[in-house]
Design a protein around this motif. Structure first.
Motif, PDB file in Angstrom:
ATOM      1  N   TRP A 154       0.866  -1.177   0.000  1.00  0.00           N
ATOM      2  CA  TRP A 154       0.000   0.000   0.000  1.00  0.00           C
ATOM      3  C   TRP A 154       0.907   1.232   0.000  1.00  0.00           C
ATOM      4  O   TRP A 154       2.106   1.136   0.174  1.00  0.00           O
ATOM      5  CB  TRP A 154      -0.893   0.014   1.245  1.00  0.00           C
ATOM      6  N   GLY A 155       0.325   2.411  -0.189  1.00  0.00           N
ATOM      7  CA  GLY A 155       1.126   3.623  -0.145  1.00  0.00           C
ATOM      8  C   GLY A 155       0.830   4.592  -1.255  1.00  0.00           C
ATOM      9  O   GLY A 155       1.669   5.419  -1.613  1.00  0.00           O
ATOM     10  N   GLY A 212       6.462  -1.828   6.713  1.00  0.00           N
ATOM     11  CA  GLY A 212       5.704  -1.571   7.927  1.00  0.00           C
ATOM     12  C   GLY A 212       4.268  -1.185   7.634  1.00  0.00           C
ATOM     13  O   GLY A 212       3.326  -1.633   8.313  1.00  0.00           O
ATOM     14  N   THR A 213       4.066  -0.339   6.619  1.00  0.00           N
ATOM     15  CA  THR A 213       2.717   0.046   6.213  1.00  0.00           C
ATOM     16  C   THR A 213       1.939  -1.177   5.732  1.00  0.00           C
ATOM     17  O   THR A 213       0.768  -1.361   6.077  1.00  0.00           O
ATOM     18  CB  THR A 213       2.777   1.099   5.090  1.00  0.00           C
ATOM     19  N   THR A 214       2.599  -2.011   4.946  1.00  0.00           N
ATOM     20  CA  THR A 214       1.967  -3.249   4.496  1.00  0.00           C
ATOM     21  C   THR A 214       1.656  -4.150   5.684  1.00  0.00           C
ATOM     22  O   THR A 214       0.589  -4.784   5.745  1.00  0.00           O
ATOM     23  CB  THR A 214       2.889  -3.984   3.509  1.00  0.00           C
ATOM     24  N   GLY A 215       2.558  -4.175   6.656  1.00  0.00           N
ATOM     25  CA  GLY A 215       2.347  -4.994   7.843  1.00  0.00           C
ATOM     26  C   GLY A 215       1.126  -4.567   8.638  1.00  0.00           C
ATOM     27  O   GLY A 215       0.401  -5.414   9.185  1.00  0.00           O
ATOM     28  N   MET A 216       0.880  -3.270   8.725  1.00  0.00           N
ATOM     29  CA  MET A 216      -0.297  -2.799   9.455  1.00  0.00           C
ATOM     30  C   MET A 216      -1.578  -3.257   8.773  1.00  0.00           C
ATOM     31  O   MET A 216      -2.566  -3.613   9.437  1.00  0.00           O
ATOM     32  CB  MET A 216      -0.262  -1.280   9.585  1.00  0.00           C
ATOM     33  N   ALA A 217      -1.582  -3.267   7.434  1.00  0.00           N
ATOM     34  CA  ALA A 217      -2.753  -3.769   6.713  1.00  0.00           C
ATOM     35  C   ALA A 217      -2.936  -5.266   6.954  1.00  0.00           C
ATOM     36  O   ALA A 217      -4.065  -5.747   7.121  1.00  0.00           O
ATOM     37  CB  ALA A 217      -2.600  -3.486   5.217  1.00  0.00           C
ATOM     38  N   VAL A 218      -1.833  -5.999   6.995  1.00  0.00           N
ATOM     39  CA  VAL A 218      -1.895  -7.434   7.288  1.00  0.00           C
ATOM     40  C   VAL A 218      -2.530  -7.665   8.655  1.00  0.00           C
ATOM     41  O   VAL A 218      -3.420  -8.514   8.821  1.00  0.00           O
ATOM     42  CB  VAL A 218      -0.479  -8.052   7.238  1.00  0.00           C
ATOM     43  N   GLU A 252      -4.684   5.552   3.447  1.00  0.00           N
ATOM     44  CA  GLU A 252      -4.413   4.129   3.660  1.00  0.00           C
ATOM     45  C   GLU A 252      -3.821   3.872   5.042  1.00  0.00           C
ATOM     46  O   GLU A 252      -4.300   3.022   5.796  1.00  0.00           O
ATOM     47  CB  GLU A 252      -3.477   3.609   2.564  1.00  0.00           C
ATOM     48  N   THR A 253      -2.772   4.619   5.400  1.00  0.00           N
ATOM     49  CA  THR A 253      -2.171   4.436   6.722  1.00  0.00           C
ATOM     50  C   THR A 253      -3.128   4.857   7.821  1.00  0.00           C
ATOM     51  O   THR A 253      -3.220   4.196   8.871  1.00  0.00           O
ATOM     52  CB  THR A 253      -0.858   5.241   6.828  1.00  0.00           C
ATOM     53  N   SER A 254      -3.862   5.947   7.608  1.00  0.00           N
ATOM     54  CA  SER A 254      -4.836   6.400   8.605  1.00  0.00           C
ATOM     55  C   SER A 254      -5.917   5.344   8.817  1.00  0.00           C
ATOM     56  O   SER A 254      -6.368   5.105   9.944  1.00  0.00           O
ATOM     57  CB  SER A 254      -5.469   7.721   8.168  1.00  0.00           C
ATOM     58  N   THR A 255      -6.326   4.699   7.735  1.00  0.00           N
ATOM     59  CA  THR A 255      -7.338   3.643   7.841  1.00  0.00           C
ATOM     60  C   THR A 255      -6.787   2.433   8.568  1.00  0.00           C
ATOM     61  O   THR A 255      -7.452   1.833   9.424  1.00  0.00           O
ATOM     62  CB  THR A 255      -7.831   3.241   6.436  1.00  0.00           C
ATOM     63  N   GLN A 256      -5.560   2.046   8.249  1.00  0.00           N
ATOM     64  CA  GLN A 256      -4.939   0.902   8.922  1.00  0.00           C
ATOM     65  C   GLN A 256      -4.853   1.125  10.432  1.00  0.00           C
ATOM     66  O   GLN A 256      -5.229   0.243  11.227  1.00  0.00           O
ATOM     67  CB  GLN A 256      -3.541   0.671   8.345  1.00  0.00           C
TER      68      GLN A 256
END
Length: 358
Positions: free
Chosen positions: A68-69, A77-83, A336-340
């Motif tokens: 994501w991003g 790390g951003t991808t990890g939060m979505a996971v 995306e990060t705010s949503t995660q």
């Protein structure tokens, strides 16, 4: 004896499989569907609907390579939060609604990892969140279905990537005179925000059954204790305290790492938890809002369940009013990060991720 979450999950799966074998269903995959159903029913409908809309937004905004991003932060790390957000809802990670997105995301994270050092890149923030996410996925996601046919032999498994990431965290800490972490793995100073991300990754890995030296955890907790004042304020950077101010995010981080590392007998833990419990309506400012929510939810849940229940009602109301039509949450960190982060603050209601257990 405290049994690591990974062993509990595998033991539960083995028990269910034994029953299904007797019924003649033992040749069919069955990954924790009974616990998923149990946890899902306990979550109020409005939270589940809000969470589902957020997950649908994340699923639709995932890039083809699995990360994501778009218009915001990007990295392992951003991808990890979505996971973690997808795992936390209780959907079956191997055959459920988001199983394809989860596998793509995990492959993306592992591909971004330096095969030699174990570093996930961009910054130790990303490294910490990526390690945390792999810890939560380890034992829940079937490695046999992770890589396309013929590619798995050339790639690391989740467990291998996790062990390598843990080694990178410990190596960075040993080379740092503060016994903590800064943005770069070669940093010679530290701050409580980055250190919290990396330490939570290590604690989650230990919880999953990966070997993490007690010395590493104890040294990091000592750093946090040095950065905590008698009234529960937590400093930002340096190794000897100072710079204390009213940062609910940093106070939440310290409270959480004390709790998860089983250091609730520390006076610093009592001080930070008391400060949080007495300031339930105080939130982060600007782009720190979702970041603060993420840590405060976990810190209160681990330390003061009654305070968390009161604060959680305020959180749910605020997020319900601010969720966009497409399911996202806006913020200076990007949608995306705010949503995660917002979903992960709500995810404590599901109590499904091992790191969210009390």
């Amino acid at each position: 004896m405290i049994v690591p979450a990974i062993l509990r999950r595998r033991a539960a799966y083995t028990s269910v499989l034994a029953v299904l074998t007797v019924l003649g269903w033992g040749d069919r995959p069955c990954y924790a569907q009974l616990p998923v159903t149990m946890h899902g029913e306990a979550v109020p409908r409005d939270i589940r609907e809000m969470y589902d809309r957020g997950l649908q937004y994340l699923a639709g905004s995932q890039n083809e390579d699995g990360d994501w991003g778009n218009g915001g932060y990007q990295g392992a790390g951003t991808t990890g939060m979505a996971v973690m957000a997808m795992l936390a809802s209780g959907e079956d990670p191997n055959f459920g609604v988001y199983s394809v997105q989860l596998r793509k995301a995990l492959r993306s994270m592992i591909r971004q990892q330096d095969a030699s050092t174990g570093y996930f890149g961009n910054s130790m923030y990303h490294h910490g969140f990526a390690t945390l996410a792999l810890s939560e996925a380890y034992g829940a996601v079937d490695d046999r279905d992770l890589w396309p046919q013929g590619e798995g032999d050339r790639q690391r498994s989740i467990g291998e990537a996790l062990e390598l990431g843990v080694r990178a965290s410990i190596t960075s800490q040993k080379n740092n005179p503060t016994s903590a972490w800064r943005y770069s793995p070669n940093g010679n100073d530290a701050d409580t925000s980055v250190s919290g991300a990396v330490l939570m990754g290590l604690l989650a890995a230990r919880n999953a059954g990966i070997e993490v030296p007690d010395e590493s955890v104890d040294s990091a907790i000592k750093y946090f204790a040095n950065m905590t004042s008698e009234n529960g304020m937590v400093g930002y950077s340096g190794g000897f305290g100072g710079g204390f101010d009213e940062s609910i995010a940093r106070i939440s981080i310290a409270t959480l790492v004390y709790a998860i590392s089983r250091q609730k007998d520390l006076p610093e833990y009592e001080a930070t938890l008391k400060h949080l419990s007495r300031n339930l309506e105080q939130t982060g400012a600007g782009h720190y809002q979702q970041y603060t929510d993420y840590y405060k939810a976990q810190a209160l849940f681990q330390g003061d369940i009654e305070a968390w229940e009161k604060w959680n009602k305020l959180l749910v109301r605020r997020l319900r009013d601010s969720q966009q039509e497409d399911g996202s949450f806006s913020g200076q960190l990007g949608p995306e990060t705010s949503t995660q982060l917002s979903l992960l603050a709500l995810a404590v209601n599901y109590r499904f991720l091992p790191i969210y257990e009390r």
